[in-house]
Design a protein around this motif. Structure first.
Motif: not given
Length: 848
Positions: A750-757
């Motif tokens: 949520l905070f980094s903008g990276y996502y989990v597939p």
């Protein structure tokens, strides 16, 4: 000195010793002996075996002459040990067993006939049927010296002896002895040689024990006749004196004698009335039933304690009127005792190869369970006997726990009995009711033994986790403690029969969906074997090999003679897999079987319509994928993972329910303006998950700088924002220590903008220091993830052995497993910003 030559009538010179107390057996004399216990059973079985071979049974009857003070005198004859040989006389008589019959509860009456005298050479021991040492004798059979020939039949001693015998017969007639006995003795006097007649009369007239011993040890025939003549003369004098005394007291009978004669006359009158009038037919039927019940009790071979109780109840029953309520209670009790298999046992078929084939034929997979059963059979075959274990199959519904118990019973060759414990709330259901209650009956265990008719069946205790505990009727789970304790159940006492019964030969198998509701003391007595849910590949094999042929037989579309290609309903693998993936969602195969049955019924309707129209040749047995939607409607389940879009803050986790089902859950997090508070969607979240959420937020705030989420270490990540964490599926309770890594990954995403597939899932708990802790239910979670379309799973490093041991090879090939020791390893493997930009360790080189 007497000569020692083998007697032609006794083919064996080594015989089992049967000691006679206060009795002496002579040749040609028939003697009745009462026996009980091991000795009686041994002789009975030996006699029956030889009788089937049409061979006589010989034993050595030797009188007891030395009664040691430490040995109490016994009522019935029995075998001795080698240490007791000094108590026996040095002469004996070989005997042939004529007949053996039951004479009471656990007792036998044996009729033996004397064959030949012998002198004891020496004693030895031999093993009997019970592998215990039995005293035997090496006999030297004696041939009579100075035998009487035709020239000596007119000898004075023989003539005097015959005259005394005739006089004795005359006295017997005067004393009104039975005519049959007098006729038999008259016939024997004319046909039997004088030496044998002397032996027989020595047993009939009043002679002392020592006199009979001297007759047994005398080999000279003339001397034996003279002894018999002397004792016969004495007996005649006694009879003459008794006749004179009797004439003086004639008519003076005691009160007891009068009562005895009157009862005999009354019984005779009743018999006459019963023959003339049919009004007493009920009494006659009742008497016949009691006789039959007594015979059943004798054949049941009750142990000593139960035999004493049965004899006491039988005496009481005979005194009761058939119309009384106590009569029915006593009779039912005795019938239960007679029907129980006290000594009846089925023989185990210990063929390891056949047992393996049977288990493989009936069940697919279940390697650990089959391995344990084969181990039990192998140990039993090597050792000869083995205390039956208490197995407990634990697993979700529909995985084959009950049917596995039936297969084990079939592979062992044992009787199978299923006891359903679900909802049992009364302790008396297990232990039975006291006989003081109206309608009392034995418990489920004794009822099962009575039904199986053997004392070593296989009992399946179904749904043992659903037994009601601690109600005002008692605690049935506590009553099961003695039943399932291998150290105690050899003397299980049911309240109804109230005598111990040995349950140690019974093989108990319990089934349960969960271990949580089983009390710890009860669980400690059982060996738990876990049955996990099936993968899609396993369900496909089960559907092809078991479920589809079974439903075709039920609906009349298939029999054993038909080839698979000629079945009237045919489904390819992709159709069966579609049924398993999209129309059912379970760990077992019950719903899959019902769904297959729905398809088969639809094909039955199609076939019936074509037959009525006489167009059966147009019938197509093949079921295709489009046919499924036409028959069953739209698919109930879809692979929800494939349809999700990857979003920051949304992570897929793995869950495990206590019933053995695995599943996936989604953790969603979002941020909003606020004051740094954490909000959790209340309702179905348990306390453990709430704790994990607080720990996850604390860890992310503590490592925000290392994660490059804030510009300096003193900045508060959530200073002016609030966090809301939500787990969709509000109607499903969710709790357990396995969502920690999922919550951390959701917050970092949520905070980094990276996502989990979406095709990546994870499970594991974290500590406050970021260590990834192991969790349970790995196989169930992996199977459910594969079912949902997951292709990458992140697991704690310490759960690596669970994947290697439990997860099927097919799933290992299709799923990528990543093992994490700390939360940094999880973030590295999970977070990406796009396919070419993955979360990299260079962003947090200063991590702890």
């Amino acid at each position: 000195m007497p000569t020692t030559t083998p007697a032609p009538s006794s083919p064996e010179d080594v015989l089992i010793v049967l000691p006679l107390e206060n009795k002496v057996l002579l040749p040609s004399v028939v003697l009745k002996i009462n026996m009980r216990g091991r000795d009686a059973v041994l002789l009975t079985r030996r006699h029956l075996r030889l009788n089937e071979q049409r061979k006589p049974t010989f034993i050595a009857c030797i009188p007891l002459i030395n009664r040691l003070p430490i040995v109490a005198a016994v009522k019935d004859e029995g075998f001795l040990s080698i240490n007791d040989k000094d108590r026996l006389f040095h002469y004996g008589c070989s005997a042939r067993i004529i007949r053996i019959q039951r004479s009471g509860l656990g007792a036998f009456t044996m009729f033996i006939e004397g064959v030949a005298r012998f002198k004891v050479e020496h004693y030895l021991t031999q093993p009997d049927l019970y592998h215990q040492e039995t005293l035997c004798v090496k006999a030297a059979f004696l041939q009579d010296t100075s035998p009487l020939t035709a020239g000596t039949l007119d000898d004075d001693s023989v003539i005097r002896f015959k005259a005394l015998v005739k006089e004795f017969l005359g006295k017997m007639k005067d004393l009104k002895m039975p005519d049959i006995l007098i006729q038999q003795l008259s016939k024997l006097m004319d046909t039997v040689a004088p030496p044998l007649l002397a032996d027989m009369l020595a047993s009939i007239i009043e002679t002392s024990f020592e006199e009979k011993l001297s007759m047994l040890a005398t080999t000279d025939t003339k001397e034996r006749i003279e002894k018999a003549s002397e004792w016969m003369t004495r007996q005649l004098h006694v009879l003459k004196i008794s006749e004179q005394v009797h004439s003086s007291i004639e008519g003076r009978l005691s009160q007891k004698q009068k009562e005895f004669y009157l009862r005999q006359q009354l019984e005779a009158i009743k018999k006459e009335l019963g023959e003339l009038d049919g009004s007493n037919s009920d009494d006659k039927d009742g008497a016949n039933e009691i006789d039959e019940l007594e015979q059943k009790l004798q054949e049941a071979e009750l142990p000593e304690e139960a035999s004493v109780v049965a004899r006491r109840e039988m005496k009481r029953l005979k005194k009761l009127q058939p119309t009384s309520s106590e009569y029915a209670v006593a009779r039912n009790y005795l019938e239960v005792l007679a029907d129980l298999p006290w000594n009846k046992m089925s023989k185990d078929s210990l063929n390891i190869h056949q047992a393996k084939d049977k288990l493989e034929q009936d069940h697919f997979g279940l390697k650990q369970v089959k391995k344990r059963i084969i181990e039990y059979l192998s140990v039993m075959k090597v050792k000869g006997d083995l205390k039956a274990p208490i197995l407990c199959f634990v697993g979700p519904p529909g995985v084959g726990k009950t049917s596995l118990g039936k297969s084990i019973a079939a592979s062992l060759g044992r009787e199978f009995h299923r006891i359903s414990l679900g909802g049992v709330r009364d302790e008396a259901e297990i232990r039975g009711h006291r006989r003081t209650y109206v309608g009392a009956m034995p418990g489920l265990i004794v009822q099962g033994l009575r039904k199986c008719k053997v004392n070593n069946p296989l009992f399946l205790l179904d749904e043992i986790d659903k037994v009601v505990q601690a109600s005002h009727y008692g605690d049935p789970a506590a009553a099961m403690l003695e039943v399932l304790d291998p150290e105690q159940n050899n003397s299980f006492t049911d309240h109804y029969i109230n005598v111990p019964f040995d349950l140690s030969n019974v093989l108990f198998i319990a089934t349960a969906n969960s271990l949580d509701t089983i009390p710890e003391p009860l669980l400690d007595r059982m060996e738990v074997i876990t049955l996990n849910g099936y993968t899609f590949e396993e369900k496909l094999h089960i559907a092809k090999a078991y479920l589809l042929p079974k439903q075709l037989k039920i609906h009349g579309l298939y029999d054993d003679q038909q080839e698979r290609e000629h079945q009237q309903v045919h489904m390819e693998d992709d159709v069966l897999l579609k049924l398993a993936e999209n129309y059912t969602r379970e760990s077992g195969v019950r719903s899959l079987e019902r769904t297959i049955a729905s398809v088969v019924r639809a094909k039955c309707v199609e076939l019936a319509d074509l037959r009525e129209a006489k167009k059966e040749e147009n019938y197509n047995p093949l079921v295709t994928l489009p046919d499924l939607e036409r028959i069953l409607g739209m698919a109930f389940y879809e692979k929800e993972i494939a349809e999700r879009e990857p979003l920051p803050g949304v992570v897929t986790g793995l869950a495990y329910s206590g019933s053995g089902n695995g599943g996936i859950l989604f953790v969603e997090s979002t941020k909003m303006a606020g004051r740094g508070e954490l909000h959790l969607t209340e309702g179905s979240l348990g306390d453990v998950i709430k704790e994990s959420a607080h720990i996850a937020l604390t860890w992310v705030k503590a490592h925000a700088y290392s994660l490059k989420l804030v510009s300096n270490e003193s900045t508060n990540l959530v200073d002016k924002i609030d966090i809301h964490i939500h787990v969709p599926g509000g109607a499903v309770p969710k709790d357990g220590p396995s969502a920690g890594v999922t919550l951390v990954s959701s917050l970092v995403s949520l905070f980094s903008g990276y996502y989990v597939p979406p095709t990546t899932a994870m499970t594991g708990e974290i500590s406050l220091r970021g260590q990834v802790l192991p969790v349970g239910g790995i196989k169930e979670k992996v199977v459910s993830a594969h079912r949902a379309g997951i292709r990458k799973i992140i697991l704690p490093f310490r759960n690596r052995k669970d994947v290697q041991q439990d997860v099927p090879d097919k799933l290992k090939e299709e799923i990528e497993f990543v093992y994490a020791k700390n939360i940094w390893d999880v973030l590295e493997a999970a977070l990406i910003i796009n396919e070419n930009d993955r979360w990299n360790t260079r962003f947090y080189e200063n991590r702890l």
